[in-house]
Design a protein around this motif. Structure first.
Motif, PDB file in Angstrom:
ATOM      1  N   ALA A 342      -8.258  61.079  43.122  1.00 57.25           N
ATOM      2  CA  ALA A 342      -8.696  62.208  43.950  1.00 57.25           C
ATOM      3  C   ALA A 342      -7.497  63.052  44.373  1.00 57.25           C
ATOM      4  CB  ALA A 342      -9.442  61.699  45.181  1.00 57.25           C
ATOM      5  N   VAL A 343      -6.392  62.404  44.725  1.00 52.74           N
ATOM      6  CA  VAL A 343      -5.166  63.140  45.047  1.00 52.74           C
ATOM      7  C   VAL A 343      -4.712  63.933  43.831  1.00 52.74           C
ATOM      8  CG1 VAL A 343      -2.730  62.921  45.686  1.00 52.74           C
ATOM      9  CG2 VAL A 343      -4.448  61.505  46.826  1.00 52.74           C
ATOM     10  N   GLN A 344      -4.772  63.327  42.660  1.00 52.27           N
ATOM     11  CA  GLN A 344      -4.338  63.997  41.436  1.00 52.27           C
ATOM     12  C   GLN A 344      -5.203  65.222  41.145  1.00 52.27           C
ATOM     13  OE1 GLN A 344      -1.644  62.680  40.233  1.00 52.27           O
ATOM     14  NE2 GLN A 344      -1.286  64.025  38.489  1.00 52.27           N
ATOM     15  N   VAL A 345      -6.502  65.094  41.335  1.00 52.24           N
ATOM     16  CA  VAL A 345      -7.417  66.224  41.105  1.00 52.24           C
ATOM     17  C   VAL A 345      -7.106  67.367  42.068  1.00 52.24           C
ATOM     18  CG1 VAL A 345      -9.818  66.990  41.281  1.00 52.24           C
ATOM     19  CG2 VAL A 345      -9.279  64.835  40.118  1.00 52.24           C
ATOM     20  N   HIS A 346      -6.805  67.015  43.317  1.00 53.11           N
ATOM     21  CA  HIS A 346      -6.542  68.045  44.328  1.00 53.11           C
ATOM     22  C   HIS A 346      -5.143  68.660  44.214  1.00 53.11           C
ATOM     23  CE1 HIS A 346     -10.183  66.486  46.246  1.00 53.11           C
ATOM     24  NE2 HIS A 346     -10.164  67.542  47.042  1.00 53.11           N
ATOM     25  N   GLY A 347      -4.263  68.015  43.469  1.00 49.49           N
ATOM     26  CA  GLY A 347      -2.921  68.563  43.304  1.00 49.49           C
ATOM     27  C   GLY A 347      -2.185  68.671  44.623  1.00 49.49           C
ATOM     28  N   GLY A 348      -1.507  69.794  44.839  1.00 52.71           N
ATOM     29  CA  GLY A 348      -0.714  69.984  46.053  1.00 52.71           C
ATOM     30  C   GLY A 348      -1.524  69.873  47.325  1.00 52.71           C
ATOM     31  N   ALA A 349      -2.777  70.318  47.298  1.00 51.09           N
ATOM     32  CA  ALA A 349      -3.622  70.256  48.493  1.00 51.09           C
ATOM     33  C   ALA A 349      -3.833  68.818  48.939  1.00 51.09           C
ATOM     34  CB  ALA A 349      -4.961  70.923  48.221  1.00 51.09           C
ATOM     35  N   GLY A 350      -3.878  67.898  47.985  1.00 47.91           N
ATOM     36  CA  GLY A 350      -4.121  66.503  48.297  1.00 47.91           C
ATOM     37  C   GLY A 350      -2.921  65.775  48.848  1.00 47.91           C
ATOM     38  N   LEU A 351      -1.780  66.449  48.913  1.00 52.24           N
ATOM     39  CA  LEU A 351      -0.562  65.840  49.428  1.00 52.24           C
ATOM     40  C   LEU A 351      -0.322  66.150  50.906  1.00 52.24           C
ATOM     41  CD1 LEU A 351       1.866  66.683  46.469  1.00 52.24           C
ATOM     42  CD2 LEU A 351       0.533  64.587  46.806  1.00 52.24           C
ATOM     43  N   ILE A 352      -1.125  67.028  51.472  1.00 51.30           N
ATOM     44  CA  ILE A 352      -0.899  67.499  52.837  1.00 51.30           C
ATOM     45  C   ILE A 352      -1.479  66.524  53.859  1.00 51.30           C
ATOM     46  CG2 ILE A 352      -1.246  69.387  54.460  1.00 51.30           C
ATOM     47  CD1 ILE A 352       0.536  69.997  51.990  1.00 51.30           C
ATOM     48  N   ASN A 353      -0.641  66.122  54.808  1.00 51.00           N
ATOM     49  CA  ASN A 353      -1.077  65.224  55.867  1.00 51.00           C
ATOM     50  C   ASN A 353      -2.274  65.811  56.609  1.00 51.00           C
ATOM     51  OD1 ASN A 353      -0.728  64.371  59.012  1.00 51.00           O
ATOM     52  ND2 ASN A 353      -0.122  62.713  57.643  1.00 51.00           N
ATOM     53  N   GLY A 354      -3.305  65.005  56.781  1.00 48.22           N
ATOM     54  CA  GLY A 354      -4.513  65.461  57.454  1.00 48.22           C
ATOM     55  C   GLY A 354      -5.627  65.841  56.504  1.00 48.22           C
ATOM     56  N   GLU A 358      -5.788  62.750  51.181  1.00 46.78           N
ATOM     57  CA  GLU A 358      -4.471  62.179  51.493  1.00 46.78           C
ATOM     58  C   GLU A 358      -4.641  60.965  52.391  1.00 46.78           C
ATOM     59  OE1 GLU A 358      -0.999  61.499  54.087  1.00 46.78           O
ATOM     60  OE2 GLU A 358      -2.924  62.381  54.701  1.00 46.78           O
ATOM     61  N   TRP A 359      -5.539  61.078  53.379  1.00 44.94           N
ATOM     62  CA  TRP A 359      -5.811  59.944  54.256  1.00 44.94           C
ATOM     63  C   TRP A 359      -6.526  58.819  53.511  1.00 44.94           C
ATOM     64  CZ3 TRP A 359     -10.373  57.595  55.865  1.00 44.94           C
ATOM     65  CH2 TRP A 359     -10.228  56.629  56.859  1.00 44.94           C
ATOM     66  N   LEU A 360      -7.476  59.173  52.663  1.00 39.73           N
ATOM     67  CA  LEU A 360      -8.199  58.161  51.890  1.00 39.73           C
ATOM     68  C   LEU A 360      -7.252  57.363  50.997  1.00 39.73           C
ATOM     69  CD1 LEU A 360     -11.360  60.248  50.963  1.00 39.73           C
ATOM     70  CD2 LEU A 360     -11.353  58.153  52.346  1.00 39.73           C
ATOM     71  N   PHE A 361      -6.252  58.035  50.441  1.00 39.33           N
ATOM     72  CA  PHE A 361      -5.257  57.352  49.616  1.00 39.33           C
ATOM     73  C   PHE A 361      -4.548  56.273  50.436  1.00 39.33           C
ATOM     74  CE2 PHE A 361      -0.881  56.904  48.146  1.00 39.33           C
ATOM     75  CZ  PHE A 361      -1.038  56.670  46.790  1.00 39.33           C
ATOM     76  N   ARG A 362      -4.149  56.626  51.652  1.00 42.47           N
ATOM     77  CA  ARG A 362      -3.437  55.670  52.494  1.00 42.47           C
ATOM     78  C   ARG A 362      -4.362  54.568  53.009  1.00 42.47           C
ATOM     79  NH1 ARG A 362      -1.930  57.986  57.021  1.00 42.47           N
ATOM     80  NH2 ARG A 362      -2.624  60.124  56.716  1.00 42.47           N
ATOM     81  N   ALA A 363      -5.563  54.957  53.417  1.00 44.63           N
ATOM     82  CA  ALA A 363      -6.507  53.987  53.988  1.00 44.63           C
ATOM     83  C   ALA A 363      -6.987  52.976  52.951  1.00 44.63           C
ATOM     84  CB  ALA A 363      -7.695  54.719  54.602  1.00 44.63           C
ATOM     85  N   THR A 364      -7.275  53.439  51.740  1.00 54.22           N
ATOM     86  CA  THR A 364      -7.740  52.506  50.712  1.00 54.22           C
ATOM     87  C   THR A 364      -6.611  51.599  50.245  1.00 54.22           C
ATOM     88  OG1 THR A 364      -7.405  54.205  48.994  1.00 54.22           O
ATOM     89  CG2 THR A 364      -9.633  53.955  49.889  1.00 54.22           C
ATOM     90  N   ARG A 365      -5.377  52.070  50.311  1.00 54.05           N
ATOM     91  CA  ARG A 365      -4.262  51.197  49.951  1.00 54.05           C
ATOM     92  C   ARG A 365      -4.171  50.017  50.915  1.00 54.05           C
ATOM     93  NH1 ARG A 365      -1.820  47.759  48.751  1.00 54.05           N
ATOM     94  NH2 ARG A 365       0.146  47.556  47.607  1.00 54.05           N
ATOM     95  N   MET A 366      -4.467  50.257  52.175  1.00 55.62           N
ATOM     96  CA  MET A 366      -4.444  49.177  53.158  1.00 55.62           C
ATOM     97  C   MET A 366      -5.481  48.110  52.845  1.00 55.62           C
ATOM     98  SD  MET A 366      -3.905  51.134  56.804  1.00 55.62           S
ATOM     99  CE  MET A 366      -4.181  49.629  57.719  1.00 55.62           C
ATOM    100  N   MET A 367      -6.598  48.508  52.261  1.00 56.98           N
ATOM    101  CA  MET A 367      -7.694  47.579  52.022  1.00 56.98           C
ATOM    102  C   MET A 367      -7.334  46.461  51.054  1.00 56.98           C
ATOM    103  SD  MET A 367     -10.127  48.414  53.976  1.00 56.98           S
ATOM    104  CE  MET A 367     -10.844  49.782  54.894  1.00 56.98           C
ATOM    105  N   ARG A 368      -6.290  46.659  50.276  1.00 58.17           N
ATOM    106  CA  ARG A 368      -5.850  45.596  49.373  1.00 58.17           C
ATOM    107  C   ARG A 368      -5.067  44.513  50.108  1.00 58.17           C
ATOM    108  NH1 ARG A 368      -2.837  49.060  44.954  1.00 58.17           N
ATOM    109  NH2 ARG A 368      -2.233  46.989  44.174  1.00 58.17           N
ATOM    110  N   ILE A 369      -4.780  44.766  51.378  1.00 55.66           N
ATOM    111  CA  ILE A 369      -4.066  43.808  52.226  1.00 55.66           C
ATOM    112  C   ILE A 369      -5.009  43.200  53.269  1.00 55.66           C
ATOM    113  CG2 ILE A 369      -2.181  43.520  53.879  1.00 55.66           C
ATOM    114  CD1 ILE A 369      -1.160  44.169  51.103  1.00 55.66           C
TER     115      ILE A 369
END
Length: 389
Positions: A342-354, A358-369
């Motif tokens: 999803a970040v890749q599809v959104h390109g630069g827009a998907g890199l912006i905090n908020g 961008e949040w989903l990328f961080r939140a789903t990464r936590m789920m593996r822990i």
């Protein structure tokens, strides 16, 4: 595109929940400028918990005799997934998942009448918030290695130690906390307590933030905290078994949240791919983008099918210890791959905090822990296959 049809009762609850989120929660978030990955005002959260309680959402996950909806596990997965995929920043708080009834519902079976009235009922009325405190600096995957002690002195215990990375601690009123009462006995020496976080010697420190954002995790420091014996949960030395009693089911239920996040990431990507124009046409017309979306949808369908099949097995009385871990490792890793695309599809827009993805990328990464790492899940799966009971 869910592979299982929720019951008529669950469909009605989901429709009401979506209406509440659309008509009340999303406008609230817009008025207050609430964004993903930011710290939320404690007073605002408490008001939301009370409103969700009034509307009947806060206790939905409890058994019917405790004021809940009395749904089966497959239906609970459907409700949780709907909340997580709604796009609302505070959706999990509507169901009380971070500090409410889902945290303590199973304790009604073992809690005393005094504990039920002093701790459990106030949580169900959205008057108090709770957190579960097990993890320590040297006790993560090896949960029986906790060092926090509870020394009995007459009619109370004295607790000393520190809990780390405790979800919901910054806004909790009390903790369901595990401590060692029988040194050297491993799991059999661990007891559970209701601990008032405002008691002398108790302190919550939240001077760091998790990947998902600030304000949701904290450390609990205990320096000679006195806890009445009547606040011990169940028998002495039985706390670890009590805490682990629902871990199989909790792992499965967490999958619904992960896949709800993945569904949101997919829908946002589809919308963006249809509207973002480059080189004179929507980016969804380019094969590189369309194939990413195809893979996202396919993997989400597979993970959903797996989760709902396991939930149906549980509802039919099946033993899902191995399958629950399978679902957890597959759903968490699938959700992260989907968020990554999803970040890749959104390109630069998907890199912006908020930004949601961008949040989903961080939140789903936590789920593996969280709720047991992928490596721990694989240990459980292998044991279930190679050394079945």
């Amino acid at each position: 595109m869910q592979p299982i049809q929720a019951s008529a009762k669950a469909q009605g609850i989901i429709a009401d929940l979506q209406g509440f989120i659309r008509d009340e929660l999303l406008p609230l978030e817009q008025r207050e400028g609430i964004r993903f990955g930011e710290k939320h005002d404690r007073g605002l959260l408490r008001d939301l918990w009370k409103r969700a309680c009034e509307r009947g959402f806060y206790n939905i996950m409890l058994p019917e005799e405790l004021g809940g909806a009395g749904l089966g596990i497959a239906d609970l997965c459907a409700v949780k997934e709907a909340a997580a995929s709604s796009g609302a920043v505070l959706a999990a708080h509507v169901l009380g998942e971070l500090s409410g009834p889902p945290r303590i519902g199973h304790l009604f079976r073992v809690a005393s009448d005094v504990q039920i009235e002093h701790f459990l009922r106030p949580v169900c009325r959205a008057e108090k918030a709770v957190c579960f405190a097990l993890t320590e600096a040297e006790a993560g995957s090896d949960a029986t290695a906790i060092k926090t002690t509870a020394r009995r002195e007459g009619d109370h215990y004295v607790l000393d130690g520190a809990k780390r990375y405790i979800s919901g601690a910054p806004y909790a009123d009390f903790a369901v906390l595990l401590a060692v009462t029988g040194p050297g006995k491993g799991a059999e020496g661990i007891s559970a307590f209701f601990v008032d976080l405002a008691a002398p010697g108790a302190k919550v420190v939240s001077d760091y933030q998790a990947m998902s954002g600030p304000g949701t995790h904290g450390d609990i420091l205990l320096d000679g905290v006195k806890v009445p014996v009547e606040h011990r949960i169940g028998e002495e030395g039985k706390g670890f078994k009590l805490a682990m009693g629902r871990i199989t089911l909790n792992r499965l239920l967490h999958c619904a949240t992960m896949l709800g996040m993945a569904d949101l990431a997919l829908r946002l990507s589809v919308e963006y791919a249809r509207t973002r124009v480059q080189f004179g046409r929507p980016i969804g017309m380019f094969q590189a983008v369309s194939h990413m979306i195809a893979d996202m949808a396919t993997e989400l369908y597979a993970a959903r099918s797996m989760m709902y099949a396991t939930a149906a097995s549980y509802d039919a009385g099946g033993d899902i210890r191995t399958q629950s871990s399978m679902c957890k490792v597959f759903a968490s890793e699938t959700a992260f791959r989907i968020a990554d695309r999803a970040v890749q599809v959104h390109g630069g827009a998907g890199l912006i905090n908020g930004h949601p993805v961008e949040w989903l990328f961080r939140a789903t990464r936590m789920m593996r822990i969280l709720t047991g790492t992928s490596e721990i899940q694989r240990n459980t799966i292998a044991k279930g296959i190679l050394m079945p009971d």
